[in-house]
Design a protein around this motif. Structure first.
Motif, mmCIF file in Angstrom:
data_model
loop_
_atom_site.group_PDB
_atom_site.id
_atom_site.type_symbol
_atom_site.label_atom_id
_atom_site.label_comp_id
_atom_site.label_asym_id
_atom_site.label_seq_id
_atom_site.Cartn_x
_atom_site.Cartn_y
_atom_site.Cartn_z
ATOM 1 N N PRO A 27 0.832 -1.213 0.000
ATOM 2 C CA PRO A 27 0.000 0.000 0.000
ATOM 3 C C PRO A 27 0.859 1.253 0.000
ATOM 4 C CG PRO A 27 -0.839 -1.598 1.580
ATOM 5 C CD PRO A 27 0.484 -2.122 1.112
ATOM 6 N N ILE A 28 0.525 2.180 -0.850
ATOM 7 C CA ILE A 28 1.335 3.386 -1.019
ATOM 8 C C ILE A 28 1.240 4.280 0.208
ATOM 9 C CG2 ILE A 28 -0.470 4.748 -2.138
ATOM 10 C CD1 ILE A 28 1.737 5.798 -4.042
ATOM 11 N N ALA A 29 2.353 4.971 0.513
ATOM 12 C CA ALA A 29 2.395 5.860 1.684
ATOM 13 C C ALA A 29 3.007 7.207 1.321
ATOM 14 C CB ALA A 29 3.195 5.208 2.815
ATOM 15 N N SER A 30 2.887 7.607 0.066
ATOM 16 C CA SER A 30 3.425 8.900 -0.358
ATOM 17 C C SER A 30 2.535 9.473 -1.454
ATOM 18 C CB SER A 30 4.862 8.748 -0.879
ATOM 19 O OG SER A 30 4.872 8.235 -2.207
ATOM 20 N N ASN A 31 2.973 10.604 -1.979
ATOM 21 C CA ASN A 31 2.213 11.283 -3.032
ATOM 22 C C ASN A 31 2.451 10.691 -4.417
ATOM 23 O OD1 ASN A 31 4.946 12.411 -2.636
ATOM 24 N ND2 ASN A 31 4.442 13.643 -4.437
ATOM 25 N N GLY A 113 9.132 25.332 -0.258
ATOM 26 C CA GLY A 113 8.807 25.074 1.140
ATOM 27 C C GLY A 113 9.133 23.677 1.619
ATOM 28 N N ALA A 114 9.683 22.832 0.731
ATOM 29 C CA ALA A 114 10.036 21.476 1.153
ATOM 30 C C ALA A 114 11.249 21.511 2.077
ATOM 31 C CB ALA A 114 10.333 20.611 -0.065
ATOM 32 N N SER A 115 11.201 20.730 3.123
ATOM 33 C CA SER A 115 12.366 20.614 4.000
ATOM 34 C C SER A 115 13.432 19.763 3.308
ATOM 35 C CB SER A 115 11.962 19.983 5.333
ATOM 36 O OG SER A 115 11.416 18.686 5.127
ATOM 37 N N VAL A 116 14.656 19.847 3.790
ATOM 38 C CA VAL A 116 15.777 19.134 3.177
ATOM 39 C C VAL A 116 16.438 18.244 4.222
ATOM 40 C CG1 VAL A 116 17.974 19.346 1.963
ATOM 41 C CG2 VAL A 116 16.179 21.031 1.561
ATOM 42 N N ILE A 117 16.663 16.983 3.857
ATOM 43 C CA ILE A 117 17.411 16.061 4.699
ATOM 44 C C ILE A 117 18.471 15.384 3.829
ATOM 45 C CG2 ILE A 117 15.421 15.641 6.192
ATOM 46 C CD1 ILE A 117 15.239 12.852 4.866
ATOM 47 N N GLU A 118 19.394 14.714 4.468
ATOM 48 C CA GLU A 118 20.436 14.003 3.734
ATOM 49 C C GLU A 118 20.503 12.564 4.224
ATOM 50 O OE1 GLU A 118 24.844 15.187 2.439
ATOM 51 O OE2 GLU A 118 24.738 14.612 4.552
ATOM 52 N N ILE A 119 20.647 11.650 3.267
ATOM 53 C CA ILE A 119 20.843 10.240 3.586
ATOM 54 C C ILE A 119 22.185 9.818 3.015
ATOM 55 C CG2 ILE A 119 19.977 7.893 3.276
ATOM 56 C CD1 ILE A 119 17.179 9.041 3.029
ATOM 57 N N GLY A 176 2.632 14.390 5.921
ATOM 58 C CA GLY A 176 1.947 15.446 5.180
ATOM 59 C C GLY A 176 2.808 16.614 4.772
ATOM 60 N N LYS A 177 4.128 16.535 4.949
ATOM 61 C CA LYS A 177 5.005 17.643 4.576
ATOM 62 C C LYS A 177 6.026 17.185 3.548
ATOM 63 C CE LYS A 177 4.600 20.438 8.755
ATOM 64 N NZ LYS A 177 5.329 21.211 9.800
ATOM 65 N N TYR A 210 19.258 13.328 -5.742
ATOM 66 C CA TYR A 210 18.132 13.702 -4.885
ATOM 67 C C TYR A 210 16.810 13.200 -5.462
ATOM 68 C CZ TYR A 210 16.597 17.306 -8.190
ATOM 69 O OH TYR A 210 16.119 17.958 -9.313
ATOM 70 N N PHE A 211 15.822 13.142 -4.611
ATOM 71 C CA PHE A 211 14.417 13.001 -4.994
ATOM 72 C C PHE A 211 13.585 13.674 -3.915
ATOM 73 C CE2 PHE A 211 15.187 9.066 -2.541
ATOM 74 C CZ PHE A 211 14.135 9.102 -1.645
ATOM 75 N N TRP A 212 12.301 13.794 -4.140
ATOM 76 C CA TRP A 212 11.443 14.379 -3.115
ATOM 77 C C TRP A 212 10.145 13.586 -3.046
ATOM 78 C CZ3 TRP A 212 6.495 16.441 -3.451
ATOM 79 C CH2 TRP A 212 5.997 16.632 -4.747
ATOM 80 N N PHE A 213 9.505 13.665 -1.913
ATOM 81 C CA PHE A 213 8.208 13.009 -1.737
ATOM 82 C C PHE A 213 7.520 13.621 -0.529
ATOM 83 C CE2 PHE A 213 10.846 10.834 1.235
ATOM 84 C CZ PHE A 213 10.015 10.350 2.229
ATOM 85 N N THR A 214 6.236 13.322 -0.412
ATOM 86 C CA THR A 214 5.451 13.751 0.741
ATOM 87 C C THR A 214 4.870 12.517 1.422
ATOM 88 O OG1 THR A 214 4.836 15.833 -0.337
ATOM 89 C CG2 THR A 214 3.497 15.124 1.538
ATOM 90 N N PRO A 215 5.273 12.194 2.645
ATOM 91 C CA PRO A 215 4.653 11.062 3.346
ATOM 92 C C PRO A 215 3.171 11.337 3.582
ATOM 93 C CG PRO A 215 6.678 11.794 4.445
ATOM 94 C CD PRO A 215 6.318 12.848 3.452
ATOM 95 N N THR A 216 2.344 10.361 3.298
ATOM 96 C CA THR A 216 0.897 10.578 3.387
ATOM 97 C C THR A 216 0.220 9.774 4.492
ATOM 98 O OG1 THR A 216 0.567 8.885 1.683
ATOM 99 C CG2 THR A 216 0.680 11.187 0.952
#
Length: 276
Positions: A27-31, A113-119, A176-177, A210-216
């Protein structure tokens, strides 16, 4: 005749196996529902072509089977047929590529407005870095990597002093962010992949991808390495915890910053409360 029947059974069985199969995506958990839609479109196009080709082969085996007195007609060229095959193939390829290009444009366009993290990946664990109070990540350089500075942060960069460093633990994110994920590797090619997020990207030594996503939705999701990276590849696993904002902030407050880690102070610990 028997081979033609076997081909028909293969085509029908393949369709039934796909439609009735109990195995499907998690089941999907992002946008990124667009990713699922693109794959489904590819399934339909390639599935229709597969069934058409197999059934056509079965028809030819039956229609042109050997019979006494029948001779094959030699026709080395058929321009009309070649044009039709070229047009149909071109339309099919375009139909598969167009949705992917549309999704890719969205995939690399990070919303404001997206926050930035590093892995950071290394054989064989994940490490994470999140911005501190200033909201900015400091610079890094692989030449700075040491036992006291495993991620190679620049000790002279003021923006990196309050960066939160999580080495080999869980990554927490607010639900949601949108978040932009910067990816680095310290040794070989890795690939950070959470199946429920549908988003992943190779981590190439010497480059930042990089990539981006929104946890839903909230929950704990397993992170895998989707690139063969050595004998410890199957054990390169981690966890991403998606939670509400208050729980996320509480977790963030307990994590060590770069300056505390460098000083050997470790995570923050709440002072005990005195009671009467």
């Amino acid at each position: 005749m028997a081979i033609a029947l076997i081909l028909v059974l293969i085509a029908v069985g393949s369709v039934l196996f796909h439609v009735l199969s109990p195995w499907w995506w998690t089941p999907i958990a992002s946008n990124w529902g667009y990713i699922d839609n693109t794959i489904i479109i590819t399934f339909w196009i390639t599935g229709v072509v597969f069934v058409a080709v197999v059934l056509f082969m079965a028809y030819c085996l039956f229609r042109f089977r050997h019979q006494e007195g029948r001779r094959a007609a030699y026709e080395p060229e058929n321009k009309r047929l070649e044009w039709w095959l070229t047009i149909i193939t071109g339309v099919g390829v375009a139909a598969m590529l167009a949705p992917g290009l549309f999704v890719w444009k969205q995939f690399v366009t990070v919303p404001e407005g997206a926050s930035v993290i590093e892995i950071v990946g290394q054989q064989w664990q994940w490490s994470y870095r999140l911005p501190g109070k200033d909201g900015r990540l400091g610079t890094s350089d692989i030449r700075n990597v040491s036992s006291d500075n495993p991620l190679g942060l620049n000790p002279s960069d003021p923006h990196g002093q309050d960066d939160v460093v999580v080495e080999g633990g869980e990554l927490h994110l607010p639900v949601g962010k949108p978040v932009k994920v910067l990816l680095r590797s310290l040794d070989v090619v890795h690939d950070f992949y959470v199946p429920e997020f549908r988003a992943k990207m190779d981590m190439v030594p010497g480059a930042v991808t990089y990539f981006w996503f929104t946890p839903t939705r909230t929950g704990t999701f397993e992170a895998l390495c989707a690139e063969l990276c050595g004998v410890g590849h199957p054990q390169m696993r981690g966890s991403v915890v998606v939670e509400n904002e208050s729980d996320y902030q509480a977790w963030l407050e307990q994590q060590p910053t770069f300056v505390r880690s460098s000083a050997g102070l470790g995570p923050k610990v709440e002072s005990p409360r005195l009671t009467d």
